[in-house]
Design an enzyme around this catalytic site. Structure first.
Site, PDB file in Angstrom:
ATOM      1  N   ASN A 274      -7.387  -3.066  14.460  1.00  0.00           N
ATOM      2  CA  ASN A 274      -8.824  -3.302  14.127  1.00  0.00           C
ATOM      3  C   ASN A 274      -9.089  -4.652  13.076  1.00  0.00           C
ATOM      4  OD1 ASN A 274      -8.023  -2.317  11.571  1.00  0.00           O
ATOM      5  ND2 ASN A 274      -9.515  -0.778  11.624  1.00  0.00           N
TER       6      ASN A 274
ATOM      7  N   HIS B 204      -7.053  -4.992  10.290  1.00  0.00           N
ATOM      8  CA  HIS B 204      -6.858  -4.811   9.086  1.00  0.00           C
ATOM      9  C   HIS B 204      -5.699  -5.303   8.408  1.00  0.00           C
ATOM     10  CE1 HIS B 204      -4.754  -0.693  10.150  1.00  0.00           C
ATOM     11  NE2 HIS B 204      -3.672  -1.585   9.573  1.00  0.00           N
TER      12      HIS B 204
ATOM     13  N   ASP C 207       0.874  -1.302   0.088  1.00  0.00           N
ATOM     14  CA  ASP C 207       0.169   0.154   0.063  1.00  0.00           C
ATOM     15  C   ASP C 207       0.964   1.318   0.131  1.00  0.00           C
ATOM     16  OD1 ASP C 207       1.004  -0.631   2.565  1.00  0.00           O
ATOM     17  OD2 ASP C 207      -1.140  -0.840   3.528  1.00  0.00           O
TER      18      ASP C 207
ATOM     19  N   GLU D  34      -9.777  -2.051   5.547  1.00  0.00           N
ATOM     20  CA  GLU D  34     -10.250  -1.771   6.893  1.00  0.00           C
ATOM     21  C   GLU D  34     -11.770  -2.439   6.881  1.00  0.00           C
ATOM     22  OE1 GLU D  34      -8.927   0.040   8.746  1.00  0.00           O
ATOM     23  OE2 GLU D  34      -7.850   1.761   8.176  1.00  0.00           O
TER      24      GLU D  34
HETATM   25  C1  F6R Z   1       1.542  -1.414   6.062  1.00  0.00           C
HETATM   26  C2  F6R Z   1       0.251  -2.056   6.334  1.00  0.00           C
HETATM   27  C3  F6R Z   1      -0.440  -2.071   7.414  1.00  0.00           C
HETATM   28  C4  F6R Z   1       0.218  -2.456   8.775  1.00  0.00           C
HETATM   29  C5  F6R Z   1      -0.557  -2.377   9.823  1.00  0.00           C
HETATM   30  C6  F6R Z   1       0.127  -2.752  11.139  1.00  0.00           C
HETATM   31  O1  F6R Z   1       2.317  -1.834   4.904  1.00  0.00           O
HETATM   32  O2  F6R Z   1      -0.183  -2.572   5.163  1.00  0.00           O
HETATM   33  O3  F6R Z   1      -1.596  -3.078   7.423  1.00  0.00           O
HETATM   34  O4  F6R Z   1       0.997  -3.702   8.464  1.00  0.00           O
HETATM   35  O5  F6R Z   1      -1.245  -1.052  10.135  1.00  0.00           O
HETATM   36  O6  F6R Z   1       1.051  -1.571  11.539  1.00  0.00           O
HETATM   37  P1  F6R Z   1       2.234  -1.711  12.520  1.00  0.00           P
HETATM   38  O7  F6R Z   1       3.261  -2.769  11.910  1.00  0.00           O
HETATM   39  O8  F6R Z   1       2.869  -0.367  12.618  1.00  0.00           O
HETATM   40  O9  F6R Z   1       1.541  -2.019  13.922  1.00  0.00           O
END
Ligand code: F6R
Length: 243
Positions: A136, A138, A67, A143
């Site tokens: 959450n 995701h 992303d 989401e």
């Molecule tokens: C990042 C992504 C997100 C993260 C998720 C966890 O490319 O796609 O889904 O993997 O938000 O983020 P952290 O590791 O910062 O807790």
């Protein structure tokens, strides 16, 4: 889903890096799906160390990131393009032409997403997809929703994600409100999926991903249906899961 229980963040990072490096050793021109965020940074650091010791070679590897924020240029320090160079690509022998991240600098969402989808499809999808998980549930920026998403698309970030990601920005207002993300269907096409999770804030999401119903309300729960999915998590993240 195979669960690998780790003592702490360092242990989680080393084990995840071991799995990624095994993939590259087995298939030097492997296609890796990569993630940003805090969780995988330790694994990237470990891979850099092994590269420096000549234990793993990225010369033929290509990468496809999950992303990117919409509206940030590639060299914006908050962009995921920048993050990947800063935390990984600039420290290994990967050919930057073989690294791919959705083009957040293209304001035309439809075009940017269609181009990225075509790229991932032409590559035959990835051999190994590394994923973090949001508080959450995701994955990527998919989401909680009414239905699982398919290909790359533009999403409005939820308040909880904006809040969680604001720790990396000076002010919460600076967090972009939209992102381009690979869809859940594309993620599920990876031959192998490696989820990393650490810390108590992830307990509920990790429990729901592994033991909850498969529902788009918890996007990561669909990983229960993947035939080759590994969760590498520390004790804290696994705090609600049976030992
Ligand atoms: C990042 C992504 C997100 C993260 C998720 C966890 O490319 O796609 O889904 O993997 O938000 O983020 P952290 O590791 O910062 O807790």
């Amino acid at each position: 889903m195979k669960i690998i229980r780790c003592k702490d963040y360092a242990d989680m990072s080393r084990k995840a890096a071991n799995i990624i490096s095994a993939q590259v050793i087995l298939k030097p021109n492997a296609k890796l799906g990569l993630a940003t965020g805090t969780t995988p940074i330790g694994a990237y650091q470990q891979l850099i160390k092994w590269y420096e010791k000549d234990d793993v070679d990225f010369a033929e590897v290509s990468t496809y990131n999950l992303d990117e924020y919409r509206g940030l240029s590639h060299d914006d320090p908050q962009s995921y393009h920048y993050f990947m160079r800063d935390n990984f690509f600039d420290h290994i022998n990967i050919n930057l032409d073989n690294t791919h991240v959705p083009d957040g600098s293209n304001p035309n969402a439809e075009e940017a997403c269609a181009e990225y989808d075509a790229l991932v499809k032409a590559a035959g999808y990835v051999d190994l997809q590394l994923l973090g998980i949001g508080n959450n549930g995701h994955i990527g920026f998919n989401e909680p929703d009414e239905a699982f998403s398919k290909g790359t698309h533009c999403v409005d970030l939820t308040e909880s994600t904006i809040k969680a990601n604001s720790r990396l920005f000076e002010r919460e207002e600076d967090v972009p409100r939209q992102a381009y993300t690979m869809g859940v269907q594309t993620i599920m096409r990876a031959k192998m999926i490696l989820v990393v999770a650490n810390g108590s804030a992830k307990q509920q999401a990790v429990y729901d991903m592994v033991y909850g119903p498969v529902t788009p309300r918890v996007p990561a729960s669909i990983l229960q249906l993947h035939t080759n999915c590994i969760l590498v998590a520390d004790e804290e993240a696994l705090g609600m899961c049976p030992a």
